[in-house]
Design a protein around this motif. Structure first.
Motif, mmCIF file in Angstrom:
data_model
loop_
_atom_site.group_PDB
_atom_site.id
_atom_site.type_symbol
_atom_site.label_atom_id
_atom_site.label_comp_id
_atom_site.label_asym_id
_atom_site.label_seq_id
_atom_site.Cartn_x
_atom_site.Cartn_y
_atom_site.Cartn_z
ATOM 1 N N ASP A 211 0.853 -1.183 0.000
ATOM 2 C CA ASP A 211 0.000 0.000 0.000
ATOM 3 C C ASP A 211 0.889 1.232 0.000
ATOM 4 O O ASP A 211 1.555 1.519 0.985
ATOM 5 C CB ASP A 211 -0.923 0.000 1.219
ATOM 6 N N GLU A 212 0.917 1.929 -1.138
ATOM 7 C CA GLU A 212 1.768 3.109 -1.288
ATOM 8 C C GLU A 212 1.045 4.410 -0.957
ATOM 9 O O GLU A 212 1.635 5.478 -1.059
ATOM 10 C CB GLU A 212 2.305 3.187 -2.717
ATOM 11 N N ARG A 213 -0.213 4.310 -0.566
ATOM 12 C CA ARG A 213 -0.968 5.530 -0.282
ATOM 13 C C ARG A 213 -0.512 6.146 1.035
ATOM 14 O O ARG A 213 -0.067 5.443 1.938
ATOM 15 C CB ARG A 213 -2.463 5.224 -0.202
ATOM 16 N N GLU A 214 -0.655 7.459 1.122
ATOM 17 C CA GLU A 214 -0.319 8.149 2.358
ATOM 18 C C GLU A 214 -1.206 7.601 3.473
ATOM 19 O O GLU A 214 -2.418 7.479 3.319
ATOM 20 C CB GLU A 214 -0.551 9.657 2.195
ATOM 21 N N GLY A 215 -0.611 7.247 4.572
ATOM 22 C CA GLY A 215 -1.366 6.662 5.674
ATOM 23 C C GLY A 215 -1.374 5.141 5.626
ATOM 24 O O GLY A 215 -1.609 4.480 6.622
ATOM 25 N N THR B 147 -0.219 -3.555 -5.941
ATOM 26 C CA THR B 147 0.127 -2.290 -5.311
ATOM 27 C C THR B 147 -1.110 -1.396 -5.319
ATOM 28 O O THR B 147 -1.705 -1.167 -6.372
ATOM 29 C CB THR B 147 1.278 -1.587 -6.055
ATOM 30 N N LEU B 148 -1.492 -0.932 -4.140
ATOM 31 C CA LEU B 148 -2.566 0.049 -4.012
ATOM 32 C C LEU B 148 -1.901 1.420 -3.980
ATOM 33 O O LEU B 148 -0.964 1.644 -3.212
ATOM 34 C CB LEU B 148 -3.353 -0.184 -2.724
ATOM 35 N N ALA C 109 -2.057 1.077 4.826
ATOM 36 C CA ALA C 109 -3.150 0.137 5.007
ATOM 37 C C ALA C 109 -3.694 0.171 6.436
ATOM 38 O O ALA C 109 -2.995 0.531 7.367
ATOM 39 C CB ALA C 109 -2.680 -1.271 4.664
ATOM 40 N N GLY C 110 -4.933 -0.252 6.540
ATOM 41 C CA GLY C 110 -5.585 -0.373 7.831
ATOM 42 C C GLY C 110 -6.493 -1.588 7.822
ATOM 43 O O GLY C 110 -6.384 -2.460 6.953
ATOM 44 N N ALA C 111 -7.414 -1.644 8.760
ATOM 45 C CA ALA C 111 -8.312 -2.795 8.873
ATOM 46 C C ALA C 111 -9.168 -2.973 7.618
ATOM 47 O O ALA C 111 -9.439 -4.096 7.193
ATOM 48 C CB ALA C 111 -9.198 -2.635 10.100
ATOM 49 N N ARG C 112 -9.591 -1.876 7.025
ATOM 50 C CA ARG C 112 -10.405 -1.933 5.799
ATOM 51 C C ARG C 112 -9.661 -2.670 4.681
ATOM 52 O O ARG C 112 -10.227 -3.515 4.002
ATOM 53 C CB ARG C 112 -10.753 -0.506 5.380
ATOM 54 N N GLU C 113 -8.393 -2.352 4.520
ATOM 55 C CA GLU C 113 -7.593 -2.969 3.474
ATOM 56 C C GLU C 113 -7.360 -4.451 3.730
ATOM 57 O O GLU C 113 -7.285 -5.241 2.800
ATOM 58 C CB GLU C 113 -6.260 -2.227 3.306
ATOM 59 N N GLU C 114 -7.245 -4.843 4.993
ATOM 60 C CA GLU C 114 -7.084 -6.262 5.325
ATOM 61 C C GLU C 114 -8.293 -7.053 4.823
ATOM 62 O O GLU C 114 -8.145 -8.164 4.316
ATOM 63 C CB GLU C 114 -6.899 -6.451 6.829
ATOM 64 N N GLN C 115 -9.482 -6.489 4.942
ATOM 65 C CA GLN C 115 -10.692 -7.149 4.432
ATOM 66 C C GLN C 115 -10.652 -7.245 2.916
ATOM 67 O O GLN C 115 -11.091 -8.230 2.340
ATOM 68 C CB GLN C 115 -11.940 -6.402 4.898
ATOM 69 N N TRP C 116 -10.132 -6.225 2.259
ATOM 70 C CA TRP C 116 -10.009 -6.263 0.797
ATOM 71 C C TRP C 116 -9.124 -7.428 0.383
ATOM 72 O O TRP C 116 -9.404 -8.119 -0.589
ATOM 73 C CB TRP C 116 -9.388 -4.989 0.258
ATOM 74 N N MET C 117 -8.041 -7.646 1.104
ATOM 75 C CA MET C 117 -7.096 -8.688 0.720
ATOM 76 C C MET C 117 -7.727 -10.070 0.795
ATOM 77 O O MET C 117 -7.462 -10.915 -0.059
ATOM 78 C CB MET C 117 -5.826 -8.632 1.576
ATOM 79 N N ASP C 118 -8.572 -10.302 1.790
ATOM 80 C CA ASP C 118 -9.287 -11.585 1.854
ATOM 81 C C ASP C 118 -10.128 -11.783 0.600
ATOM 82 O O ASP C 118 -10.126 -12.848 -0.001
ATOM 83 C CB ASP C 118 -10.175 -11.656 3.097
ATOM 84 N N MET C 119 -10.853 -10.741 0.212
ATOM 85 C CA MET C 119 -11.691 -10.806 -0.982
ATOM 86 C C MET C 119 -10.841 -11.012 -2.242
ATOM 87 O O MET C 119 -11.164 -11.836 -3.096
ATOM 88 C CB MET C 119 -12.508 -9.517 -1.116
ATOM 89 N N LEU C 120 -9.742 -10.278 -2.349
ATOM 90 C CA LEU C 120 -8.897 -10.366 -3.538
ATOM 91 C C LEU C 120 -8.202 -11.726 -3.634
ATOM 92 O O LEU C 120 -8.040 -12.269 -4.730
ATOM 93 C CB LEU C 120 -7.891 -9.228 -3.558
ATOM 94 N N GLU C 121 -7.813 -12.300 -2.504
ATOM 95 C CA GLU C 121 -7.237 -13.645 -2.518
ATOM 96 C C GLU C 121 -8.261 -14.666 -2.994
ATOM 97 O O GLU C 121 -7.919 -15.588 -3.741
ATOM 98 C CB GLU C 121 -6.698 -14.004 -1.137
ATOM 99 N N ILE D 39 -3.414 -0.631 -8.685
ATOM 100 C CA ILE D 39 -4.775 -0.083 -8.702
ATOM 101 C C ILE D 39 -4.787 1.256 -7.965
ATOM 102 O O ILE D 39 -4.264 1.375 -6.860
ATOM 103 C CB ILE D 39 -5.780 -1.055 -8.042
ATOM 104 N N SER D 40 -5.427 2.244 -8.583
ATOM 105 C CA SER D 40 -5.657 3.534 -7.938
ATOM 106 C C SER D 40 -6.925 3.419 -7.100
ATOM 107 O O SER D 40 -8.027 3.288 -7.640
ATOM 108 C CB SER D 40 -5.819 4.642 -8.976
ATOM 109 N N VAL D 41 -6.770 3.476 -5.789
ATOM 110 C CA VAL D 41 -7.924 3.348 -4.894
ATOM 111 C C VAL D 41 -8.900 4.513 -5.074
ATOM 112 O O VAL D 41 -10.117 4.281 -5.178
ATOM 113 C CB VAL D 41 -7.469 3.187 -3.424
#
Length: 178
Positions: free
Chosen positions: A9-13, A47-48, A15-27, A118-120
C-alpha cells in the motif's frame, strides 16, 4: 507452491483494517480466476496507490500522462523483463528441491506472474459512477489486471467480449454482482 497474492500500500497513511478485508476478498478472487484459467501456481503482486502514483506509472510505461484505474505488468509474456539476477540468491526457505524446472532452478523471479497496480481513489469514484459497491469495483479491476497478466487483452470487440465475460463469471462466483 500455490497461487498467492502479495500486496503493498503506497498511499499516504497506508493500510488499515479496511484494506485487510479487501485482501481476503482479492485472494478469493485470485483463487477463483486462477482455477478457471487452470493457473494455480505463482505470485501476483498488488500495489494500491493514489491517482498521482498511477499517473506517474502510466506516463512512464505507456506514455499517457494521466491517471488510470488499473495497470498490469506481466512477467509471462513477450520479452523477458530487465531483471538482473547475479546468482547469489539463496532460494526459498524450503531449499532448492522445490524447483521443478531445471532452467529456473535458483532463479528467485521464476514464480512471479507480474504486478497489478490499482488507484484506490479512481476505484472509489468509478464505484459511485457505476452505482455498485467499492468492493465490486476493486474486485473487477483486480480480476481485469490478473487476466492481463495471463495475456488477455481487449484491443478489439471480440477480445473485449471474451475478457469481460471471464471477469463477470469470476465476480459472479465470488458474489460481487452489480
Amino acid at each position: 507452491m500455490t497461487l498467492s497474492l502479495e500486496w503493498i500500500d503506497e498511499r499516504e497513511g497506508g493500510a488499515g483494517a479496511r484494506e485487510e478485508q479487501w485482501m481476503d476478498m482479492l485472494e478469493k478472487l485470485l483463487k477463483i480466476a486462477g482455477e478457471k484459467e487452470e493457473f494455480t501456481t505463482g505470485i501476483v503482486t498488488l500495489t494500491l496507490t493514489d491517482d498521482e502514483g498511477i499517473r506517474e506509472l502510466n506516463r512512464q510505461y505507456r506514455g499517457l500522462d494521466k491517471p488510470t484505474d488499473v495497470l498490469s505488468f506481466s512477467l509471462l509474456e513477450g520479452e523477458q523483463p530487465d531483471i538482473q539476477y547475479d546468482g547469489d540468491y539463496e532460494g526459498s526457505e524450503e531449499g532448492d528441491e522445490e524447483w521443478k524446472d531445471e532452467d529456473k532452478a535458483g532463479d528467485p523471479f521464476s514464480d512471479l506472474l507480474g504486478d497489478i497496480v490499482i488507484s484506490v481513489p479512481r476505484a472509489e469514484a468509478q464505484a459511485e459512477d457505476y452505482g455498485h459497491s467499492f468492493e465490486r469495483e476493486l474486485g473487477f479491476l483486480f480480476v481485469h489486471g490478473f487476466l492481463h497478466l495471463l495475456g488477455y487483452d481487449h484491443g478489439d470487440e471480440e477480445q473485449e467480449r471474451e475478457m469481460f465475460a471471464k471477469q463477470e463469471e469470476v465476480l459472479k462466483e465470488a458474489g460481487l454482482i452489480r
